[in-house]
Design an enzyme around this catalytic site. Structure first.
Site, PDB file in Angstrom:
ATOM      1  N   THR A   7     -20.442 -12.744  48.273  1.00  0.00           N
ATOM      2  CA  THR A   7     -21.527 -13.140  48.916  1.00  0.00           C
ATOM      3  C   THR A   7     -22.937 -12.438  47.900  1.00  0.00           C
ATOM      4  O   THR A   7     -24.020 -13.243  47.603  1.00  0.00           O
ATOM      5  CB  THR A   7     -22.107 -12.799  49.940  1.00  0.00           C
ATOM      6  N   SER A  24     -14.273 -13.574  48.785  1.00  0.00           N
ATOM      7  CA  SER A  24     -13.200 -12.133  49.017  1.00  0.00           C
ATOM      8  C   SER A  24     -11.725 -13.109  49.922  1.00  0.00           C
ATOM      9  O   SER A  24     -11.116 -12.100  50.050  1.00  0.00           O
ATOM     10  CB  SER A  24     -13.941 -10.910  49.114  1.00  0.00           C
ATOM     11  N   THR A  69     -17.277  -9.378  51.337  1.00  0.00           N
ATOM     12  CA  THR A  69     -18.008  -8.354  52.438  1.00  0.00           C
ATOM     13  C   THR A  69     -16.235  -8.802  53.436  1.00  0.00           C
ATOM     14  O   THR A  69     -15.769  -7.614  53.971  1.00  0.00           O
ATOM     15  CB  THR A  69     -18.621  -8.557  53.272  1.00  0.00           C
ATOM     16  N   ASP A  70     -16.004  -9.972  53.861  1.00  0.00           N
ATOM     17  CA  ASP A  70     -15.197 -10.010  54.035  1.00  0.00           C
ATOM     18  C   ASP A  70     -13.561  -9.204  53.590  1.00  0.00           C
ATOM     19  O   ASP A  70     -12.825  -9.171  55.446  1.00  0.00           O
ATOM     20  CB  ASP A  70     -14.289 -11.951  54.202  1.00  0.00           C
TER      21      ASP A  70
HETATM   22  C1  SIN Z   1     -16.939 -12.859  50.317  1.00  0.00           C
HETATM   23  O1  SIN Z   1     -16.341 -12.010  51.633  1.00  0.00           O
HETATM   24  O2  SIN Z   1     -16.344 -13.290  49.840  1.00  0.00           O
HETATM   25  C2  SIN Z   1     -17.815 -13.780  51.168  1.00  0.00           C
HETATM   26  C3  SIN Z   1     -18.099 -13.510  52.313  1.00  0.00           C
HETATM   27  C4  SIN Z   1     -19.801 -11.969  51.494  1.00  0.00           C
HETATM   28  O3  SIN Z   1     -19.683 -11.391  50.949  1.00  0.00           O
HETATM   29  O4  SIN Z   1     -19.879 -11.498  52.840  1.00  0.00           O
END
Ligand code: SIN
Length: 320
Positions: free
Chosen positions: A20, A70, A103-104
């Protein structure tokens, strides 16, 4: 893509992997309907005007490794990322690596890197909960904070920096789907805080040892890596999922048990049968905090890891 200024000697390398933090949406008010992994790492660096001030004379080197959401992280990307980290960290003119990441699955990548990178230099993963196109994106501040941590003389090991907190790879866990401070280190608390461009350490940390199979993880063909699956014990559990996994060739199972590592009666004998057939079983608690204490029916994962990091550790164990 690389940007190197040979005039300055010491460098911080920023590896872009997507997420993100590099995401874009059609509207500035859209925090959820965006596409992750759209903007390159140089774009992210350029969006942080005060970045130079936090670098303490370091030169920045940007390198785009992948552009991933991710949730789709895979072992091949982990290996490529670890190889690039190892490459840069081995150079005497590189003091730290910063990784921009979604973050995932951030906590899984952080633990994998902690287990396979044999270095005392800091590796700082950072991220964002809002896309770069948001009215008030959090990525630039997180990137700036990550740079502050990367350049701090007391920094070492793999860390996650988000929303002003510094988490260890071991303790960090995503705990919220959209809040800006989406990560927690649970009951151990963060390793430190980024405040006004400086670091306040609260725990300099005893870093876990590099995994005995780190070298294999960096060099072996990921297509040959053992299949390790995650399972949860829950009301209405059904042994058929274990039987199906065993029949399909799973090599390791990490079971998130209830409470202090108890397992639904419908699963317990299937797990024992799986073990008898050579599948390695590890148990963790599905509770968000604490870890299994005392004797459990199956061997427990080390260090109180959550189920996803326990999967990483078992995968590395089985690489031997
Ligand atoms: C991801 O994990 O690539 C998408 C979600 C995020 O980064 O918060």
């Amino acid at each position: 893509m690389q940007v190197v200024d040979a005039k300055k000697s010491q460098k911080v390398v920023v590896l872009g992997t997507g997420g993100t933090i590099a995401g874009t949406a059609a509207s500035a008010s859209d925090h959820t309907g965006y596409t992750a992994g759209q903007l390159g790492v140089q774009h992210l660096l350029d969006a942080v005007p005060a970045l130079q001030d936090s670098l303490q004379g370091h030169e920045l080197v940007g390198e785009q490794l992948v552009q991933l959401d991710s949730k789709d992280m895979d072992h091949a990307t982990w290996q490529a990322l670890a190889q690039r980290c190892a490459h840069w960290l081995a150079r005497p003119d590189v003091d730290a690596v910063v990784i921009t990441h979604g973050t995932d699955t951030l906590e899984e990548t952080a633990w994998f890197l902690q287990m396979v990178l044999d270095t005392n230099k800091p590796v700082v993963l950072t991220c964002a909960m809002r896309p770069a196109t948001a009215l008030a994106p959090d990525g630039p501040q997180n990137l700036l904070d990550a740079m502050v941590v990367a350049c701090d003389p007391l920094s070492r090991g793999v860390m996650v920096v988000c929303a002003g907190l510094i988490h260890s790879a071991r303790a960090v866990q995503k705990v919220h789907p959209y809040r800006l401070d989406a990560f927690s280190s649970g009951e151990s608390g963060p390793r430190g805080f980024v405040e006004q461009g400086g670091v306040r350490w609260q725990d300099l940390g005893v870093l876990p040892k590099v995994h005995a199979h780190a070298r294999t993880a960096l060099t072996s063909n990921v297509a040959q890596w053992p299949w390790v699956a995650v399972l949860h014990s829950h009301a209405g559990s059904d042994a058929r999922q274990i039987q199906a996994l065993v029949a399909a060739g799973v090599k390791g199972l990490v079971m998130a048990g209830t409470g202090n590592g108890t397992v639904h009666e419908k699963l317990a004998s299937a797990l024992s049968e799986a073990q008898a057939q050579g599948v390695v079983v590890r148990l963790v608690s599905r509770c968000a905090q604490g870890q299994i204490v005392g004797k459990a029916a199956f061997s427990t994962a080390p260090l109180g890891l959550n189920v996803f990091k326990a999967r990483v550790s078992l995968l590395l164990d089985l690489l031997g």
